[in-house]
Design a protein around this motif. Structure first.
Motif, mmCIF file in Angstrom:
data_model
loop_
_atom_site.group_PDB
_atom_site.id
_atom_site.type_symbol
_atom_site.label_atom_id
_atom_site.label_comp_id
_atom_site.label_asym_id
_atom_site.label_seq_id
_atom_site.Cartn_x
_atom_site.Cartn_y
_atom_site.Cartn_z
ATOM 1 N N ALA A 107 0.854 -1.186 0.000
ATOM 2 C CA ALA A 107 0.000 0.000 0.000
ATOM 3 C C ALA A 107 0.891 1.237 0.000
ATOM 4 O O ALA A 107 1.624 1.490 0.958
ATOM 5 C CB ALA A 107 -0.915 -0.001 1.226
ATOM 6 N N GLN A 109 1.443 5.314 -2.240
ATOM 7 C CA GLN A 109 1.013 6.183 -3.336
ATOM 8 C C GLN A 109 1.916 6.034 -4.557
ATOM 9 O O GLN A 109 1.535 6.393 -5.665
ATOM 10 C CB GLN A 109 0.984 7.644 -2.891
ATOM 11 N N ASP A 159 -3.417 1.415 -4.259
ATOM 12 C CA ASP A 159 -3.534 2.865 -4.346
ATOM 13 C C ASP A 159 -2.299 3.562 -4.893
ATOM 14 O O ASP A 159 -2.045 4.729 -4.582
ATOM 15 C CB ASP A 159 -3.915 3.475 -2.995
ATOM 16 N N ARG A 161 -0.912 5.780 -7.091
ATOM 17 C CA ARG A 161 -1.514 6.779 -7.976
ATOM 18 C C ARG A 161 -0.483 7.732 -8.572
ATOM 19 O O ARG A 161 -0.816 8.519 -9.464
ATOM 20 C CB ARG A 161 -2.572 7.560 -7.207
ATOM 21 N N PRO A 180 -7.302 0.512 -6.335
ATOM 22 C CA PRO A 180 -7.395 1.587 -5.341
ATOM 23 C C PRO A 180 -7.748 0.993 -3.985
ATOM 24 O O PRO A 180 -8.213 -0.149 -3.891
ATOM 25 C CB PRO A 180 -8.522 2.474 -5.886
ATOM 26 N N CYS A 181 -7.549 1.782 -2.950
ATOM 27 C CA CYS A 181 -7.693 1.263 -1.593
ATOM 28 C C CYS A 181 -9.067 0.635 -1.350
ATOM 29 O O CYS A 181 -9.163 -0.475 -0.808
ATOM 30 C CB CYS A 181 -7.448 2.394 -0.598
ATOM 31 N N VAL A 207 0.516 6.808 1.447
ATOM 32 C CA VAL A 207 -0.688 6.342 0.756
ATOM 33 C C VAL A 207 -1.903 7.161 1.168
ATOM 34 O O VAL A 207 -2.880 7.281 0.424
ATOM 35 C CB VAL A 207 -0.923 4.832 1.022
ATOM 36 N N ASP A 209 -4.379 10.312 2.014
ATOM 37 C CA ASP A 209 -4.704 11.571 1.347
ATOM 38 C C ASP A 209 -4.007 12.718 2.088
ATOM 39 O O ASP A 209 -4.314 12.980 3.263
ATOM 40 C CB ASP A 209 -6.232 11.772 1.372
ATOM 41 N N GLY A 223 -6.014 9.469 -2.581
ATOM 42 C CA GLY A 223 -5.715 8.506 -1.531
ATOM 43 C C GLY A 223 -6.810 8.425 -0.493
ATOM 44 O O GLY A 223 -7.679 9.296 -0.400
ATOM 45 N N PRO A 224 -6.767 7.387 0.322
ATOM 46 C CA PRO A 224 -7.802 7.195 1.351
ATOM 47 C C PRO A 224 -7.568 8.079 2.562
ATOM 48 O O PRO A 224 -6.440 8.492 2.849
ATOM 49 C CB PRO A 224 -7.631 5.720 1.721
#
Length: 279
Positions: A107, A109, A159, A161, A180-181, A207, A209, A223-224
């Motif tokens: 996990a 970014q 995730d 990205r 994605p997550c 990862v 946000d 992101g989550p």
């Protein structure tokens, strides 16, 4: 559950610099107390000084991985679940060597899928997952005790990205699972169906946000949020035989209010509670 917290406070060859300050900050932020409060027996170990010359990123990075492999292997022999707190993502090469993982959830970014031939930045951590999958630094990785490269088909990339063009080409070529997550738990069944026996969970905290919680300087939109990340990782723990965790890349300089350590604590508590229910 009996746990071993393994601290590897290095960033780009330097101890206690940048993200290398993260492991101590997470512990100081109450991680041991949080885990103990939830009934876990926690032992904390620092890998100590490693690497002959500070700042030699590659040599020191693999020296850190070697030290982590030894500590994680000892933890497993002791009946303890290893949790590695690391500055750099490459440290996970040592974590999977120590806990004997045959699969991984990554996990992050970033893809961390470059190689020395494809990188344009030269950043070693941008090659960390490639090293774990046997795509680069094979001789250095092979010197880490217990290391065996993971099959890309047994990797779930969550995730990612912020990918460069070369990483997108690599993903198209390799059989890495990617989601994605929020969709990652739906792909866990594919790993389970492949007969995996030991899964390592790698969590690069960027990862998250960055508009909600910033863990380091390597930010990218999206992101989550912490709750969604915890929900996804807990769901994955319910489906996969997770045998170790790495939490990496927290730079407390980008978190002046100290919001990240409690998030790490809650996330780990959720994952461990799920694993205990399965046992």
């Amino acid at each position: 559950m009996k746990l071993s917290l393994i601290l590897a406070p290095y960033d780009s060859g330097y101890r206690n610099a940048g993200c290398g300050q993260g492991p101590d900050a997470i512990v100081t932020g109450g991680l041991v107390e949080e885990l103990t409060l939830h009934g876990h027996d926690v032992v904390t170990q620092d890998i100590g000084e490693v690497g002959a010359t500070p700042g030699r990123e590659i040599a020191t990075g693999f020296a850190v991985a070697t030290a982590v492999a030894q500590k994680a292997g000892e933890a497993v022999k002791d009946g303890r679940f290893p949790i590695v707190l690391a500055g750099n993502c490459l440290t996970t090469v040592g974590a999977i060597a120590g806990d004997g993982a045959d699969s991984i959830v990554w996990a992050d970014q970033h893809g961390d899928l470059n190689t020395p031939e494809t990188t344009t930045s030269g950043f070693l951590d941008g090659m960390a997952l490639s090293a774990a999958l046997g795509q680069c630094w094979q001789a250095m990785a092979a010197a880490v005790p217990g290391f065996a490269a993971l099959d890309p088909s047994r990797c779930l990339l969550v995730d990612a990205r912020d990918l460069d063009a070369t990483e997108k080409e690599i993903l198209a070529r390799l059989s890495i699972l990617r989601a994605p997550c929020t969709d990652a738990p739906a792909l866990a069944g594919k790993l389970a169906a492949d007969g995996v026996l030991r899964t390592h969970l790698h969590l690069d905290l960027d990862v998250l946000d960055p508009d909600v919680l910033q863990a380091n300087r390597y930010t990218w939109p999206g992101g989550p949020d912490p709750d969604r990340l915890q929900q996804a990782m807990t769901a994955l723990a319910g489906q996969l035989p997770i045998v170790g965790v790495t939490v990496s890349a927290y730079d407390p300089a980008y978190d002046p209010q100290g919001d990240v350590p409690p998030v790490v604590g809650r996330l780990l508590v959720g994952v461990l509670e799920t694993l205990e229910k399965k046992a």
